[in-house]
Design a protein around this motif. Structure first.
Motif, PDB file in Angstrom:
ATOM      1  N   HIS A   1       0.837  -1.208   0.000  1.00 30.75           N
ATOM      2  CA  HIS A   1       0.000   0.000   0.000  1.00 30.75           C
ATOM      3  C   HIS A   1       0.872   1.259   0.000  1.00 30.75           C
ATOM      4  O   HIS A   1       2.020   1.260   0.438  1.00 30.75           O
ATOM      5  N   ALA A   2       0.311   2.316  -0.523  1.00 23.05           N
ATOM      6  CA  ALA A   2       1.023   3.587  -0.632  1.00 23.05           C
ATOM      7  C   ALA A   2       1.253   4.194   0.752  1.00 23.05           C
ATOM      8  O   ALA A   2       0.829   3.646   1.783  1.00 23.05           O
ATOM      9  N   LYS A   3       1.926   5.333   0.780  1.00 24.64           N
ATOM     10  CA  LYS A   3       2.284   5.970   2.043  1.00 24.64           C
ATOM     11  C   LYS A   3       1.037   6.276   2.868  1.00 24.64           C
ATOM     12  O   LYS A   3       0.093   6.898   2.379  1.00 24.64           O
ATOM     13  N   ALA A   4       1.075   5.831   4.107  1.00 19.18           N
ATOM     14  CA  ALA A   4      -0.086   6.006   4.989  1.00 19.18           C
ATOM     15  C   ALA A   4       0.206   7.051   6.061  1.00 19.18           C
ATOM     16  O   ALA A   4       1.360   7.418   6.319  1.00 19.18           O
ATOM     17  N   LYS A   5      -0.851   7.520   6.662  1.00 20.32           N
ATOM     18  CA  LYS A   5      -0.705   8.426   7.806  1.00 20.32           C
ATOM     19  C   LYS A   5       0.096   7.700   8.881  1.00 20.32           C
ATOM     20  O   LYS A   5      -0.145   6.518   9.152  1.00 20.32           O
ATOM     21  N   PRO A   6       1.082   8.339   9.515  1.00 27.09           N
ATOM     22  CA  PRO A   6       1.935   7.636  10.499  1.00 27.09           C
ATOM     23  C   PRO A   6       1.124   7.010  11.632  1.00 27.09           C
ATOM     24  O   PRO A   6       0.138   7.580  12.109  1.00 27.09           O
ATOM     25  N   ARG A   7       1.572   5.842  12.068  1.00 22.74           N
ATOM     26  CA  ARG A   7       0.900   5.169  13.193  1.00 22.74           C
ATOM     27  C   ARG A   7       0.896   6.053  14.427  1.00 22.74           C
ATOM     28  O   ARG A   7      -0.069   6.072  15.197  1.00 22.74           O
TER      29      ARG A   7
ATOM     30  N   GLU B   1      -8.606   1.449  10.178  1.00 25.35           N
ATOM     31  CA  GLU B   1      -9.146   2.646   9.549  1.00 25.35           C
ATOM     32  C   GLU B   1      -8.070   3.670   9.191  1.00 25.35           C
ATOM     33  O   GLU B   1      -8.386   4.713   8.600  1.00 25.35           O
ATOM     34  N   ARG B   2      -6.806   3.385   9.507  1.00 22.16           N
ATOM     35  CA  ARG B   2      -5.746   4.360   9.229  1.00 22.16           C
ATOM     36  C   ARG B   2      -5.625   4.578   7.724  1.00 22.16           C
ATOM     37  O   ARG B   2      -5.406   3.629   6.974  1.00 22.16           O
ATOM     38  N   PRO B   3      -5.756   5.817   7.268  1.00 25.93           N
ATOM     39  CA  PRO B   3      -5.836   6.084   5.820  1.00 25.93           C
ATOM     40  C   PRO B   3      -4.461   6.386   5.209  1.00 25.93           C
ATOM     41  O   PRO B   3      -3.436   6.451   5.903  1.00 25.93           O
ATOM     42  N   LEU B   4      -4.472   6.612   3.930  1.00 25.18           N
ATOM     43  CA  LEU B   4      -3.280   7.083   3.246  1.00 25.18           C
ATOM     44  C   LEU B   4      -2.994   8.533   3.623  1.00 25.18           C
ATOM     45  O   LEU B   4      -3.900   9.313   3.948  1.00 25.18           O
ATOM     46  N   ALA B   5      -1.716   8.882   3.564  1.00 28.81           N
ATOM     47  CA  ALA B   5      -1.317  10.281   3.682  1.00 28.81           C
ATOM     48  C   ALA B   5      -1.612  10.989   2.365  1.00 28.81           C
ATOM     49  O   ALA B   5      -1.851  10.333   1.339  1.00 28.81           O
TER      50      ALA B   5
END
Length: 319
Positions: free
Chosen positions: A159-165, A174-178
């Motif tokens: 998966h592409a770059k996500a919002k940091p944990r 539910e953590r989305p992409l940045a």
């Protein structure tokens, strides 16, 4: 004897000049035939190819050049040996793929290409103007003799770059992409089309679904959300994750798998166990395995279900 496997790991700025194309092939009553093009500007015989456009990936360039020069809508097959030589601008690399023509009829553009010829590999060696163009042809012919030329790709993407944990307090699923990840996902859609997938198997967690969404919206593949591909499932029951992933190693449908970095150590052994010859040497073996938004393509021979003859890795879009 089939030669050593070609592994492709391409970064966009790997050389001063980068070009891409393919050897278009078909089978006839007289055996394997390959498509040579004649370029009036140079009065030479070669393979369809051309230089990258700004922002374009190497596979996208190969598909575009084949379409523009001879009117074939390419689905990229196995990677072939690239060629390298000096030009006035510096070091030039040309990357090639095998492309099965199927029922498509070449239609030269009349400008860059004025003639095409279906010829035997032996005749192609006689006609090719640039002797370095013989190397990818030799490999293609050897792949055909070994029953490994006609393949179906499995496209694996992280998966592409996500919002940091560290900045996310709600459920991990539910953590989305940045914002940069959404841009990566849009670029990824163009790259995925080079293998013309008809199915997507993805973790149902938000960042994976969002990664494939631009491709799904444009290409309308069949989509399946697989709980076994989530980080949680892979940690709690890695055997189930491996079994579900192994079902994708069937040369029937071109499938995109989208998953998480922590799941890579679980699925990579499945790919390694299926690898033919030395092809497994192209697989990543250290964390992070694939960068966010990167693509790994496994080519499965139609004649040898469940096995893999070649891998290639393409780096992600970064803005």
């Amino acid at each position: 004897m089939f030669p050593q496997t070609v592994g492709v790991h391409v970064r966009r700025e790997s050389d001063d000049v980068v070009a891409a194309g393919g050897i278009v092939w078909r089978r006839s009553a007289r055996g394997l035939r390959v498509l040579l093009i004649h370029r009036p500007r140079y009065d030479d015989w070669s393979w369809p190819k051309g230089k990258l456009d700004p922002g374009e990936t190497v596979p996208e360039c190969a598909v575009r050049e084949i379409r523009e020069e001879i009117g074939i809508e390419a689905r990229l097959g196995i990677p072939l040996p690239s060629i390298h030589y000096r030009v006035s601008a510096g070091e030039k690399s040309v990357f090639y793929w095998a492309v099965q023509a199927g029922e498509q009829v070449p239609d030269p553009d009349g400008s860059e290409v004025d003639r095409v010829e279906w010829v035997s590999p032996a005749r192609a060696r006689e006609l090719l103007t640039n002797r370095s163009d013989v190397a990818p042809l030799d490999y293609l012919e050897a792949a055909e003799a070994a029953g490994r030329l006609e393949t179906v790709p499995l496209v694996v993407t992280r998966h592409a770059k996500a919002k940091p944990r560290s900045k996310w307090t709600r459920p991990e699923a539910e953590r989305p992409l940045a914002p940069s990840g959404f841009r990566q996902a849009a670029e990824l859609a163009d790259l995925l089309r080079c293998w013309r997938p008809t199915r997507v198997a993805t973790s149902p967690w938000a960042r994976c679904v969002q990664t494939v969404q631009p491709f799904v919206s444009e290409s309308k593949p069949r989509v399946k959300h697989v709980d076994a591909f989530t980080e949680r499932s892979a940690k709690e029951n890695p055997g189930k994750t491996q079994a579900k992933f192994a079902k994708l190693l069937k040369p029937k449908h071109v499938t995109v798998y989208c998953g998480h970095r922590p799941v890579m150590p679980t699925i990579l052994p499945v790919l390694r166990a299926a690898a033919l010859g030395d092809s497994a040497e192209s697989l990543p073996d250290a964390d992070p395995y694939l960068r966010p938004g990167a693509v790994l393509v496994a080519h499965m021979p139609v004649s040898d279900p469940g096995r893999i003859t070649a891998f290639e890795i393409h780096e992600p879009f970064d803005d």
